[in-house]
Design a protein around this motif. Structure first.
Motif, PDB file in Angstrom:
ATOM      1  N   ASN A 169       0.808  -1.217   0.000  1.00 26.96           N
ATOM      2  CA  ASN A 169       0.000   0.000   0.000  1.00 26.96           C
ATOM      3  C   ASN A 169       0.841   1.268   0.000  1.00 26.96           C
ATOM      4  O   ASN A 169       0.294   2.365  -0.060  1.00 26.96           O
ATOM      5  N   PRO A 174       2.383   6.903  10.588  1.00 24.00           N
ATOM      6  CA  PRO A 174       1.487   6.746  11.746  1.00 24.00           C
ATOM      7  C   PRO A 174       2.282   6.551  13.038  1.00 24.00           C
ATOM      8  O   PRO A 174       3.420   6.086  13.011  1.00 24.00           O
ATOM      9  N   ASN A 219       3.112  -9.015  10.512  1.00 26.69           N
ATOM     10  CA  ASN A 219       1.954  -8.497  11.254  1.00 26.69           C
ATOM     11  C   ASN A 219       2.378  -7.547  12.363  1.00 26.69           C
ATOM     12  O   ASN A 219       1.760  -6.509  12.575  1.00 26.69           O
ATOM     13  N   GLN A 256       2.585  -2.699   3.901  1.00 29.68           N
ATOM     14  CA  GLN A 256       1.171  -3.041   4.078  1.00 29.68           C
ATOM     15  C   GLN A 256       0.443  -1.926   4.833  1.00 29.68           C
ATOM     16  O   GLN A 256      -0.644  -1.497   4.458  1.00 29.68           O
ATOM     17  N   ALA A 257       1.058  -1.464   5.924  1.00 34.04           N
ATOM     18  CA  ALA A 257       0.380  -0.542   6.853  1.00 34.04           C
ATOM     19  C   ALA A 257       0.629   0.925   6.511  1.00 34.04           C
ATOM     20  O   ALA A 257       0.150   1.797   7.218  1.00 34.04           O
ATOM     21  N   THR A 262      -2.755 -15.185  16.071  1.00 30.98           N
ATOM     22  CA  THR A 262      -3.995 -14.537  16.490  1.00 30.98           C
ATOM     23  C   THR A 262      -3.791 -13.763  17.776  1.00 30.98           C
ATOM     24  O   THR A 262      -4.344 -12.681  17.960  1.00 30.98           O
ATOM     25  N   PRO A 289      -2.176  -9.910  17.444  1.00 23.70           N
ATOM     26  CA  PRO A 289      -3.109  -8.799  17.193  1.00 23.70           C
ATOM     27  C   PRO A 289      -4.157  -8.624  18.291  1.00 23.70           C
ATOM     28  O   PRO A 289      -4.529  -7.500  18.612  1.00 23.70           O
ATOM     29  N   VAL A 290      -4.624  -9.727  18.881  1.00 28.47           N
ATOM     30  CA  VAL A 290      -5.624  -9.617  19.961  1.00 28.47           C
ATOM     31  C   VAL A 290      -5.042  -8.825  21.133  1.00 28.47           C
ATOM     32  O   VAL A 290      -5.674  -7.901  21.659  1.00 28.47           O
ATOM     33  N   SER A 330      -4.157  -5.021  20.242  1.00 29.13           N
ATOM     34  CA  SER A 330      -5.384  -4.240  20.106  1.00 29.13           C
ATOM     35  C   SER A 330      -6.043  -4.022  21.466  1.00 29.13           C
ATOM     36  O   SER A 330      -6.659  -2.989  21.713  1.00 29.13           O
ATOM     37  N   ARG A 355      -7.424 -20.491   7.185  1.00 32.01           N
ATOM     38  CA  ARG A 355      -6.847 -19.895   8.379  1.00 32.01           C
ATOM     39  C   ARG A 355      -7.775 -18.849   8.991  1.00 32.01           C
ATOM     40  O   ARG A 355      -7.900 -18.751  10.206  1.00 32.01           O
ATOM     41  N   ASN A 363      -9.346 -18.975  12.782  1.00 31.83           N
ATOM     42  CA  ASN A 363      -9.159 -17.910  13.762  1.00 31.83           C
ATOM     43  C   ASN A 363     -10.492 -17.360  14.271  1.00 31.83           C
ATOM     44  O   ASN A 363     -10.650 -17.103  15.458  1.00 31.83           O
ATOM     45  N   GLU A 409      -4.970   4.919  10.642  1.00 28.46           N
ATOM     46  CA  GLU A 409      -4.225   5.080   9.390  1.00 28.46           C
ATOM     47  C   GLU A 409      -3.719   3.780   8.803  1.00 28.46           C
ATOM     48  O   GLU A 409      -3.517   3.666   7.606  1.00 28.46           O
ATOM     49  N   ARG A 410      -3.411   2.834   9.673  1.00 33.12           N
ATOM     50  CA  ARG A 410      -2.768   1.607   9.192  1.00 33.12           C
ATOM     51  C   ARG A 410      -3.757   0.726   8.429  1.00 33.12           C
ATOM     52  O   ARG A 410      -4.884   0.544   8.850  1.00 33.12           O
ATOM     53  N   ILE A 411      -3.283   0.147   7.328  1.00 31.11           N
ATOM     54  CA  ILE A 411      -4.098  -0.814   6.585  1.00 31.11           C
ATOM     55  C   ILE A 411      -3.575  -2.194   6.932  1.00 31.11           C
ATOM     56  O   ILE A 411      -2.399  -2.480   6.717  1.00 31.11           O
ATOM     57  N   LEU A 412      -4.438  -3.025   7.489  1.00 31.72           N
ATOM     58  CA  LEU A 412      -4.003  -4.357   7.920  1.00 31.72           C
ATOM     59  C   LEU A 412      -4.623  -5.426   7.036  1.00 31.72           C
ATOM     60  O   LEU A 412      -5.684  -5.237   6.456  1.00 31.72           O
ATOM     61  N   ARG A 413      -3.962  -6.543   6.958  1.00 33.31           N
ATOM     62  CA  ARG A 413      -4.506  -7.685   6.223  1.00 33.31           C
ATOM     63  C   ARG A 413      -5.704  -8.269   6.949  1.00 33.31           C
ATOM     64  O   ARG A 413      -5.814  -8.151   8.171  1.00 33.31           O
ATOM     65  N   GLU A 438      -6.260 -11.242   7.861  1.00 26.62           N
ATOM     66  CA  GLU A 438      -5.874 -12.165   8.934  1.00 26.62           C
ATOM     67  C   GLU A 438      -5.520 -11.404  10.223  1.00 26.62           C
ATOM     68  O   GLU A 438      -5.582 -11.964  11.309  1.00 26.62           O
ATOM     69  N   THR A 439      -5.107 -10.141  10.088  1.00 26.04           N
ATOM     70  CA  THR A 439      -4.743  -9.334  11.250  1.00 26.04           C
ATOM     71  C   THR A 439      -5.916  -8.491  11.707  1.00 26.04           C
ATOM     72  O   THR A 439      -6.134  -8.299  12.903  1.00 26.04           O
ATOM     73  N   PRO A 488      -8.721 -10.353  14.193  1.00 26.65           N
ATOM     74  CA  PRO A 488      -8.456 -10.348  15.647  1.00 26.65           C
ATOM     75  C   PRO A 488      -8.355  -8.945  16.246  1.00 26.65           C
ATOM     76  O   PRO A 488      -8.803  -8.724  17.374  1.00 26.65           O
ATOM     77  N   VAL A 489      -7.803  -7.986  15.503  1.00 24.03           N
ATOM     78  CA  VAL A 489      -7.701  -6.618  16.028  1.00 24.03           C
ATOM     79  C   VAL A 489      -9.101  -6.059  16.316  1.00 24.03           C
ATOM     80  O   VAL A 489      -9.355  -5.502  17.387  1.00 24.03           O
ATOM     81  N   LEU A 490     -10.020  -6.217  15.384  1.00 24.72           N
ATOM     82  CA  LEU A 490     -11.356  -5.636  15.567  1.00 24.72           C
ATOM     83  C   LEU A 490     -12.158  -6.366  16.636  1.00 24.72           C
ATOM     84  O   LEU A 490     -12.835  -5.739  17.455  1.00 24.72           O
TER      85      LEU A 490
END
Lengths: 241, 241
Positions: free
Chosen positions: A2, A74, A97, A139-140, A227, A230-231, A234, B93, B97, B220-224, B226-227, B230-232
């Motif tokens: 990105n 960021p 990640n 990516q980010a 998993t 990121p858990v 966050s 995957r 998750n 701002e960060r764009i995550l995949r 798979e990431t 779990p973050v959300l």
């Protein structure tokens, strides 16, 4: 990808920066840019903004020139992540990640339940690690390269290095026993230590606690390292990921 | 595999349940159990506790009998997850998750930026999906199988099915534009809709908003995918993951 993240090492004559082969592929096949197009770029460990694309010719590879980098990357996560060395087949994705989420200081450490052979894996070579971290930044849309330290011996790290790293930070040891519930949305910087599959052993837990870490658990569910990272990040810094 | 999850369909004569081939491998090679050992087991969509292992012989496969299942599985996340169908190589995957984190209702939906060919992938067959969801449960020591719906047409779902699904829940559309910051630690149940790489298109966003969803962004960060999952989930329900 990105963000086209330019490396100051790849500077070319007129103040521009050459694209790597991977970036060139992305520009040709995904963005489909032609010479003169203005592209969104960042400079490694620098700002984010725009630059002008110059396609490759006989004399030199494709490059970006006339950079205007007015935006900042960021904010980083205010934390140091110490994790038991993951299986080699998980390492690349895990580092991507972690880098994408904004961690800037990573220690990969030995633990009794980490197989010794993991330390011989080719994915631990600096080139491979830097590449994974870079892909996370691209990516980010971040530019600031994390630092990743290799700690093949547990005890000297926890006894000698950890106290200085922990100064002024909250130390959180992910450990399911004799632990409080992991806090949510903390304000202060932290050191977070994540164990291997099967967890830290008793000796290791004693050492972590003696160094000033507090043990925290995440609840009943056992999650994979891909998993749980990121858990936890966050959960600790919900506004920052 | 952190829990041997027995399937009521595999019941054997004396009130026990046969192990699948995968479970048998795990019991032989990792747990190294012998006949008479008491193992920690769960019953699919039932309780968690212990049972007695009986090795395979000429007449029947290995099984678990004399079950005592007094513990309940961990609480589910109070949410419905709607996500644009991920790339086939990410699906297994991703479903593992999601299942491990305790989501019990999943809708995989078409979107303009999902390649149509993804819907023909063999990983979308019910057997393959059930297997991924099961592995997530075994990882997280849960027993309650999630339900996964396939929605190859976007519009009839959002217009006709979504209102009933959304009743009594907060609707959150992950979308980076014209959005408020995604809330942290909500109390109420929700429907969370996650777009494909590249995001929902304008028509889709209009449809989601018309159905009563609110758009939220993550920063701002764009995550995949798979990431970001779990973050959300951890951000919305930090105590539940």
């Amino acid at each position: 990808m990105n963000l086209l993240l330019l490396d100051p090492k790849n500077s070319v004559n007129d103040g521009g920066y050459a694209l790597t082969e991977r970036q060139q592929q992305h520009v040709s096949k995904v963005i489909k840019a032609v010479t003169g197009d203005v592209l969104r770029v960042g400079l490694l460990n620098g700002g984010i903004g725009e630059g002008v694309y110059q396609a490759a010719d006989d004399k030199q590879p494709a490059y970006i020139h006339s950079l205007a980098l007015s935006a900042k990357p960021p904010a980083p996560l205010p934390m140091v992540l110490v994790m038991a060395l993951p299986r080699p087949n998980m390492l690349k994705r895990t580092l991507q990640n972690i880098s994408a989420m904004g961690v800037k200081e990573i220690y990969l450490i030995h633990s009794a339940k980490v197989e010794k052979s993991y330390w011989q894996s080719p994915v631990l070579q600096q080139d491979s690690i830097q590449q994974s971290l870079l892909e996370g930044l691209e990516q980010a849309k971040d530019t600031v390269m994390p630092v990743c330290h290799m700690i093949p011996r547990f005890r000297p790290f926890v006894e000698d290095q950890l106290p200085a790293i922990l100064a002024g930070k909250r130390g959180l040891l992910a450990h399911p026993y004799k632990a409080q519930v992991c806090p949510v949305a903390i304000e202060e910087p932290c050191v977070l230590a994540l164990g291997p599959e099967g967890g830290w052993n008793e000796f290791e837990v004693t050492k972590w606690l003696a160094a000033g870490m507090e043990s925290v658990h995440l609840g009943e569910r056992i999650l994979r390292v891909e998993t749980v990272v990121p858990v936890l990040l966050s959960r600790l810094y919900p506004a920052g990921c």
